[in-house]
Design an enzyme around this catalytic site. Structure first.
Site, PDB file in Angstrom:
ATOM      1  N   ASP A  34     -13.255 -10.379 -23.464  1.00  0.00           N
ATOM      2  CA  ASP A  34     -12.225 -10.184 -22.435  1.00  0.00           C
ATOM      3  C   ASP A  34     -12.802 -10.339 -21.025  1.00  0.00           C
ATOM      4  O   ASP A  34     -12.564  -9.507 -20.147  1.00  0.00           O
ATOM      5  CB  ASP A  34     -11.577  -8.795 -22.560  1.00  0.00           C
ATOM      6  CG  ASP A  34     -11.194  -8.451 -23.987  1.00  0.00           C
ATOM      7  OD1 ASP A  34     -10.774  -9.362 -24.713  1.00  0.00           O
ATOM      8  OD2 ASP A  34     -11.327  -7.269 -24.368  1.00  0.00           O
ATOM      9  N   GLU A 210      -0.981 -11.080 -25.058  1.00  0.00           N
ATOM     10  CA  GLU A 210      -1.793 -10.165 -24.274  1.00  0.00           C
ATOM     11  C   GLU A 210      -2.710 -10.959 -23.338  1.00  0.00           C
ATOM     12  O   GLU A 210      -2.646 -12.188 -23.273  1.00  0.00           O
ATOM     13  CB  GLU A 210      -2.630  -9.256 -25.193  1.00  0.00           C
ATOM     14  CG  GLU A 210      -3.659 -10.004 -26.028  1.00  0.00           C
ATOM     15  CD  GLU A 210      -4.459  -9.101 -26.957  1.00  0.00           C
ATOM     16  OE1 GLU A 210      -4.032  -7.944 -27.183  1.00  0.00           O
ATOM     17  OE2 GLU A 210      -5.511  -9.549 -27.462  1.00  0.00           O
ATOM     18  N   HIS A 274      -8.516 -14.595 -24.159  1.00  0.00           N
ATOM     19  CA  HIS A 274      -8.595 -13.584 -23.099  1.00  0.00           C
ATOM     20  C   HIS A 274      -9.444 -14.086 -21.934  1.00  0.00           C
ATOM     21  O   HIS A 274     -10.533 -13.604 -21.666  1.00  0.00           O
ATOM     22  CB  HIS A 274      -9.132 -12.260 -23.615  1.00  0.00           C
ATOM     23  CG  HIS A 274      -8.671 -11.121 -22.757  1.00  0.00           C
ATOM     24  ND1 HIS A 274      -8.028 -10.019 -23.277  1.00  0.00           N
ATOM     25  CD2 HIS A 274      -8.740 -10.920 -21.418  1.00  0.00           C
ATOM     26  CE1 HIS A 274      -7.725  -9.190 -22.281  1.00  0.00           C
ATOM     27  NE2 HIS A 274      -8.154  -9.727 -21.140  1.00  0.00           N
ATOM     28  N   ARG A 308     -18.153 -11.648 -29.814  1.00  0.00           N
ATOM     29  CA  ARG A 308     -17.364 -12.459 -28.897  1.00  0.00           C
ATOM     30  C   ARG A 308     -18.191 -12.630 -27.629  1.00  0.00           C
ATOM     31  O   ARG A 308     -18.543 -11.644 -26.983  1.00  0.00           O
ATOM     32  CB  ARG A 308     -16.022 -11.792 -28.600  1.00  0.00           C
ATOM     33  CG  ARG A 308     -15.092 -11.739 -29.795  1.00  0.00           C
ATOM     34  CD  ARG A 308     -13.787 -11.038 -29.476  1.00  0.00           C
ATOM     35  NE  ARG A 308     -13.974  -9.603 -29.293  1.00  0.00           N
ATOM     36  CZ  ARG A 308     -13.009  -8.770 -28.889  1.00  0.00           C
ATOM     37  NH1 ARG A 308     -11.813  -9.240 -28.605  1.00  0.00           N
ATOM     38  NH2 ARG A 308     -13.246  -7.479 -28.755  1.00  0.00           N
TER      39      ARG A 308
END
Length: 331
Positions: A34, A210, A274, A308
């Site tokens: 993110d 999102e 993201h 990630r």
């Protein structure tokens, strides 16, 4: 909401881009999801992101995007041991508003970890790596429900917030909600749902819209967002609106019929999403910051997998004025 099949055609009119002029030393940060990169007025880059322990907020700074890779990382805030802001510290974003630094982030409760809401920190220091971070409290929404991934932007002298929220309850999942802001920590007026996970690629394992990120170009405001579960199905969709339209009228928003950036097995790029946007050092080239994995198979739940990694890539623009995410090109 308007869906335009012509969008699928428009992304074919690419600018000539056989190679990227700017190269990035990817991944910029291992085990950082993110990612949000803020470029300050003096050209300094700051990287803030989710850590796999979900227990703190960390920050890096560098004079260049590539320099973020080896920049010293500082823990600037740690979760509470009890109560609110006690678990699932997710998706922090760093913004400078009228000379004050703000961090928007999501957090659950120590005793109820999925009771996730949006929270704000502030810091009046010139350098966000220094000074004291003050807890400003929760961003209150008209519906008290699962909410996260707040991002803020200014347009026509008004400040807005976009965030993800479960507005219908249960398995309906999260849509993106837009509202004007009274202050950097408080909403005002109507809260409008500008997209929900209605299409098949937004509903893989979970129903998810999102991680909104805003970029302006060519008389339009674009909002990229992430969809589906955070495994290899994770991907980016795109919303857009004319810059002179009423942002709070959902009829003025358009939505891509398909994902614009998604898994590419040939490039070993799995579940990209993201993202945030920044610019090159000279401000002439748009840059997308995002996370992805380099493998598909995940052991256990995807949220328990730490790998990630934060990556950067040049963002091109099509002749018709849309962002070209270069799905078939590597970083």
């Amino acid at each position: 909401m308007k869906y335009f099949l012509i969008f699928a055609l428009s992304i074919g009119f690419y600018q000539v881009s056989l190679s990227q002029e700017i190269k990035f030393d990817n991944p910029l940060a291992e085990e950082r999801a993110d990612p949000w990169v803020h470029k300050s007025d003096d050209g300094t880059y700051y990287l803030i992101a989710t850590v796999p322990e979900y227990d703190k907020i960390v920050l890096r700074k560098s004079e260049t995007i590539n320099g973020l890779k080896d920049a010293e990382e500082k823990v600037i805030w740690t979760k509470h041991e009890k109560g609110v802001m006690g678990h699932h510290i997710w998706a922090p974003e760093l913004h400078n508003i009228d000379g004050t630094w703000y961090i928007y982030f999501a957090a659950g409760e120590a005793e109820n970890i999925w009771n996730i809401r949006m929270w704000v920190l502030s810091n009046t220091s010139k350098n966000p790596m220094k000074g004291k971070w003050k807890e400003e409290g929760q961003i209150k929404t008209s519906i008290e429900s699962f909410s996260l991934d707040a991002t803020t932007f200014e347009h026509h002298d008004k400040r807005y917030l976009i965030w993800a929220q479960n507005v219908r309850g249960g398995a309906h999942g999260t849509g993106l909600v837009l509202s004007e802001m009274e202050s950097p920590t408080k909403l005002k007026g109507s809260e409008v749902v500008i997209t929900e996970p209605e299409l098949s690629w937004e509903r893989m394992k979970y129903n998810v819209n999102e991680g909104p990120a805003v970029i302006k170009h060519g008389g339009k405001i674009f909002v990229s967002y992430s969809a589906s579960a955070t495994n290899h199905n994770y991907c980016l969709g795109l919303l857009w609106i004319d810059e002179n339209a009423d942002l709070l009228d959902i009829n003025n928003w358009h939505k891509s019929p398909g994902p614009v950036f998604y898994t590419n097995e040939d490039l070993k790029r799995y579940g990209p999403g993201h993202n945030s946007f920044t610019t090159s050092k000279d401000g002439k080239t748009d840059v997308m910051i995002y996370h992805a994995r380099d493998y598909k198979e995940i052991k256990g739940h995807e949220l328990s997998d730490p790998n990630r990694a934060t990556r950067a890539r040049v963002l091109k623009w099509t002749e018709s004025g849309f962002p070209d995410f270069m799905q078939n090109e590597g970083d």
